[in-house]
Structure formats: C-alpha cells, structure tokens
Design a protein around this motif. Structure first.
Motif, mmCIF file in Angstrom:
data_model
loop_
_atom_site.group_PDB
_atom_site.id
_atom_site.type_symbol
_atom_site.label_atom_id
_atom_site.label_comp_id
_atom_site.label_asym_id
_atom_site.label_seq_id
_atom_site.Cartn_x
_atom_site.Cartn_y
_atom_site.Cartn_z
ATOM 1 N N LEU A 213 0.915 -1.172 -0.034
ATOM 2 C CA LEU A 213 -0.111 0.216 -0.142
ATOM 3 C C LEU A 213 0.901 1.327 0.106
ATOM 4 O O LEU A 213 0.607 2.281 -0.710
ATOM 5 C CB LEU A 213 -0.807 -0.036 1.143
ATOM 6 N N SER A 214 1.836 1.096 0.809
ATOM 7 C CA SER A 214 2.811 2.443 1.019
ATOM 8 C C SER A 214 3.477 2.728 -0.525
ATOM 9 O O SER A 214 3.741 3.874 -0.793
ATOM 10 C CB SER A 214 3.830 2.280 2.015
ATOM 11 N N GLU A 215 4.147 1.452 -1.200
ATOM 12 C CA GLU A 215 4.683 1.664 -2.329
ATOM 13 C C GLU A 215 3.757 2.309 -3.540
ATOM 14 O O GLU A 215 4.363 2.861 -4.340
ATOM 15 C CB GLU A 215 5.492 0.483 -2.869
ATOM 16 N N ARG A 216 2.527 1.901 -3.593
ATOM 17 C CA ARG A 216 1.513 2.087 -4.513
ATOM 18 C C ARG A 216 0.381 3.118 -4.144
ATOM 19 O O ARG A 216 -0.652 3.263 -4.834
ATOM 20 C CB ARG A 216 1.030 0.869 -5.069
ATOM 21 N N SER A 217 0.697 3.848 -3.194
ATOM 22 C CA SER A 217 -0.342 4.952 -2.745
ATOM 23 C C SER A 217 -0.617 5.896 -3.826
ATOM 24 O O SER A 217 -1.701 6.381 -4.226
ATOM 25 C CB SER A 217 -0.043 5.490 -1.451
ATOM 26 N N ARG A 218 0.683 6.488 -4.547
ATOM 27 C CA ARG A 218 0.420 7.478 -5.629
ATOM 28 C C ARG A 218 -0.325 6.716 -6.532
ATOM 29 O O ARG A 218 -1.130 7.614 -7.248
ATOM 30 C CB ARG A 218 1.917 7.817 -5.799
ATOM 31 N N GLY A 227 -11.244 7.918 -11.914
ATOM 32 C CA GLY A 227 -12.542 7.385 -12.035
ATOM 33 C C GLY A 227 -12.737 5.899 -11.411
ATOM 34 O O GLY A 227 -13.765 5.460 -11.476
ATOM 35 N N PHE A 228 -11.683 5.260 -11.053
ATOM 36 C CA PHE A 228 -11.825 4.125 -10.441
ATOM 37 C C PHE A 228 -12.569 4.233 -8.901
ATOM 38 O O PHE A 228 -12.330 5.018 -8.121
ATOM 39 C CB PHE A 228 -10.254 3.355 -10.048
ATOM 40 N N HIS A 229 -13.213 3.318 -8.475
ATOM 41 C CA HIS A 229 -14.014 3.200 -7.327
ATOM 42 C C HIS A 229 -13.028 2.570 -6.302
ATOM 43 O O HIS A 229 -11.808 1.884 -6.520
ATOM 44 C CB HIS A 229 -15.284 2.326 -7.433
ATOM 45 N N ARG A 230 -13.404 2.822 -5.025
ATOM 46 C CA ARG A 230 -12.822 2.288 -4.067
ATOM 47 C C ARG A 230 -12.437 0.928 -4.022
ATOM 48 O O ARG A 230 -11.599 0.239 -3.454
ATOM 49 C CB ARG A 230 -13.146 2.887 -2.695
ATOM 50 N N SER A 231 -13.810 0.207 -4.400
ATOM 51 C CA SER A 231 -13.592 -1.332 -4.254
ATOM 52 C C SER A 231 -12.883 -2.006 -5.229
ATOM 53 O O SER A 231 -12.408 -2.933 -4.929
ATOM 54 C CB SER A 231 -15.047 -1.659 -4.577
ATOM 55 N N GLU A 232 -12.656 -1.288 -6.428
ATOM 56 C CA GLU A 232 -11.809 -1.711 -7.551
ATOM 57 C C GLU A 232 -10.359 -1.439 -6.913
ATOM 58 O O GLU A 232 -9.466 -2.424 -7.405
ATOM 59 C CB GLU A 232 -12.066 -0.812 -8.599
ATOM 60 N N LEU A 233 -10.039 -0.260 -6.373
ATOM 61 C CA LEU A 233 -8.631 -0.297 -5.773
ATOM 62 C C LEU A 233 -8.454 -1.334 -4.765
ATOM 63 O O LEU A 233 -7.119 -2.083 -4.674
ATOM 64 C CB LEU A 233 -8.349 1.155 -5.058
ATOM 65 N N SER A 234 -9.319 -1.396 -3.913
ATOM 66 C CA SER A 234 -9.160 -2.410 -2.811
ATOM 67 C C SER A 234 -8.786 -3.927 -3.306
ATOM 68 O O SER A 234 -8.299 -4.710 -2.721
ATOM 69 C CB SER A 234 -10.248 -2.503 -1.895
ATOM 70 N N GLN A 304 -8.015 1.568 5.094
ATOM 71 C CA GLN A 304 -6.931 2.544 4.808
ATOM 72 C C GLN A 304 -7.061 3.002 3.413
ATOM 73 O O GLN A 304 -7.109 4.329 2.991
ATOM 74 C CB GLN A 304 -5.655 1.721 4.890
ATOM 75 N N VAL A 305 -7.550 2.167 2.570
ATOM 76 C CA VAL A 305 -7.721 2.548 0.862
ATOM 77 C C VAL A 305 -9.057 3.511 1.039
ATOM 78 O O VAL A 305 -9.004 4.349 0.301
ATOM 79 C CB VAL A 305 -8.095 1.319 0.228
ATOM 80 N N ARG A 306 -9.977 3.110 1.736
ATOM 81 C CA ARG A 306 -11.051 4.106 1.881
ATOM 82 C C ARG A 306 -11.161 5.376 2.289
ATOM 83 O O ARG A 306 -11.741 6.466 1.989
ATOM 84 C CB ARG A 306 -12.354 3.236 2.725
#
Length: 318
Positions: A213-218, A227-234, A304-306
């Motif tokens: 998560l830390s490396e890919r937060s940006r 436009g991606f949803h939070r569920s898609e990122l999670s 944390q993604v939310r």
C-alpha cells in the motif's frame, strides 16, 4: 506389566514361585539384566543386556507401526536403532559383548534386528542363551507382574517383607510422573510456540500488505482521480495478497516440515528421542492461521484505502 520387581542379586528361577504366590499376582515373567560393554571395532558402549522370555506377554518390544518384535530364538541380540547407529552396526553384523559381573565372560554374537525406541537405549537376548553365556543356571534378576488392582496395597506390603526384593516399580506411577513433568512442559512450550507463530504469521502478512500500500499509494490515488472506485482499488491489493498467500501456503508446508525434521534431529539424544509426527490437523491449523491473518490484513488495508488522502498522495515530494 503393572509392577516390576528387582531382586537384590540374581536368583534361581524358583524364586519366581514365591513371588507368584503373593496375593493379587495374576501372571509374571522373569528377566535377567546383565551390565555389559558392547564393542564394535574401536567403538564401545556400556549398557545393560536384558534376557527376556522367548515369547513375552507382559513386556513386549513394540515398533512404531504397532508390530511386536519377539526376542531371537538363537543366540543373537536385538539392539536399539540408536545404539546400532552409535556402534555403526546393521542386522547381520557381529558385536562383541563383555559382561561386567559374575565370571565376566566375553562372547561374540550376531545382531538379529533393530528396534525403534524413544527412551534410553536397550539390548535384548533370549534369557536361556544369556544364562548359558553367563555360565549359570536359569537365573533371574527380577520379574514383571500383572496384578489385580483389588490386592495392590496388600501386595506392596508383603513385597516389603520379602528379603530378596530390592526395588518395586509401579508402571502407572511411572507413567503419571512422566506425563506430569515431561508432558506438561511440552504442552507449555508448545502453547508459547503456537502463540508466537501466530503473531509472526500475522506480522509478516500485514507488513507485506502495508509495504504494498505504501509503495503504490500514489498509483492508487491517480487511479481514484481518473474514476476508479474504492472497491476496485481495494480489490487490486486484496487480489494480490490472496494470490501470494495461495502460493505461499504449499511452500510453507514443505519448508515447515523440513524445519520440524531438522529441529527434531538436532534435539535427539541417547536418553530421549522424539519422533517427527505431522498430522493433517497440523497443516490445517497452520493454513487457517495464515488465512485468518490474510483476511484481517485485507480488512485493515480496505479501511486504509477508503480513507486514502488523494491530494497528499499526488503531491510531488522533494
């Protein structure tokens, strides 16, 4: 056997008749113990050689697969596998035996078989053959007794009055003492090991998730902006963690089994040998712990993604 009686000195077999007529004795078998030095080339080992009946019923040699090993009918010996390893012997080899009592005879005999035992070292021979090598009659050093529990107290009182009885060992008392000391210590140590293993399993899985998560937060913040949803990122992070967990579990089985075998082998001594036993329940428990750690880590990552701060993640850091 329920009780083992050891005599002050070797006696003729007729002494068993007196013990057999004591109250509560349902069956008995005499044995002969002789201190010996076993020699094989330049190696030697001090050990008691036990002369057992031809077909013992009260004290039997049992292999790990529950098969029963009977004393050899010839003049050969049966040795502990660990003792054979120390003396570099195999079935069919010859071993020299130097007796350290009586007329101190020396003789060479054949190794008939090896047995796996986990407490101490042992050597067995047919009692008539041992008596013959000792140049004595049908002598016994003690007897194993099967006892009616209703007469136990009476029997023990009378055994104290028998002049040629040196020691009395109760099988149940020895077993209970072993379970109270060794068994409880093993259980306590196992509970500590399982607790720390669970903590380490969760720490490893959660740490990997936090690093991802830390490396890919940006990158995740950028996807959220376009436009991606939070569920898609999670789902991206959780899917990656799930895939790594599925790959790691079978590898962990193999590596864990190797560690268990290595630890057991390094802890093996001449006095105690603990076999490496891995049941299906062991692998199932380890798998459930890792899966639980993964699910908990996924839940933390999802939260944390939310709450991911997109503005902060997109800022260029100097």
């Amino acid at each position: 056997q329920d009780v083992t009686v050891t005599f002050v000195e070797p006696l003729q077999e007729r002494a068993l008749n007196e013990v057999g007529h004591l109250p509560g004795v349902m069956a008995l078998e005499g044995f002969r113990n002789v201190p010996c030095r076993f020699r094989s080339q330049h190696r030697s080992y001090l050990l008691s050689l036990t002369g057992a009946p031809a077909n013992p019923q009260l004290t039997r040699m049992i292999e790990p697969d529950a098969s029963i090993v009977t004393p050899p009918r010839s003049d050969g010996v049966i040795l502990s596998a660990k003792l054979a390893e120390i003396l570099t012997l195999q079935p069919g080899d010859s071993v020299e035996v130097e007796v350290l009592e009586g007329q101190r005879p020396r003789f060479s005999t054949r190794v008939e078989a090896l047995i796996e035992d986990y407490t101490g070292l042992s050597a067995y021979m047919n009692r008539p053959s041992l008596n013959r090598f000792m140049r004595e009659g049908s002598s016994v050093s003690g007897a194993h007794l099967q006892v009616d529990s209703n007469f136990s107290e009476t029997l023990f009182k009378q055994l104290r009055e028998v002049p040629f009885v040196a020691a009395v060992s109760v099988q149940r008392a020895a077993q209970e003492s072993f379970e109270e000391t060794f068994g409880e210590n093993m259980l306590r140590m196992r509970l500590f090991n399982v607790f720390f293993a669970c903590v380490i399993a969760f720490g490893v899985v959660y740490n990997n998730a936090r690093i991802a998560l830390s490396e890919r937060s940006r990158e995740l913040a950028t996807l959220r902006v376009i436009g991606f949803h939070r569920s898609e990122l999670s789902g991206m992070l959780i899917g990656e963690m799930t895939l790594l967990t599925l790959i790691a579990i079978p590898l962990g089985w193999i590596i864990g089994k190797g560690f268990v075998i290595m630890i057991v082998a390094s802890a093996e001594t001449e006095f105690f040998r603990i076999p490496a036993v891995l049941n299906r329940s062991t692998f199932a428990f380890a798998t459930l712990v890792v899966i639980a750690a993964t699910l908990l880590s996924c839940f933390v990552i999802w939260r944390q993604v939310r709450h991911l701060d997109m503005i902060e993640a997109l800022k260029c850091k100097e």
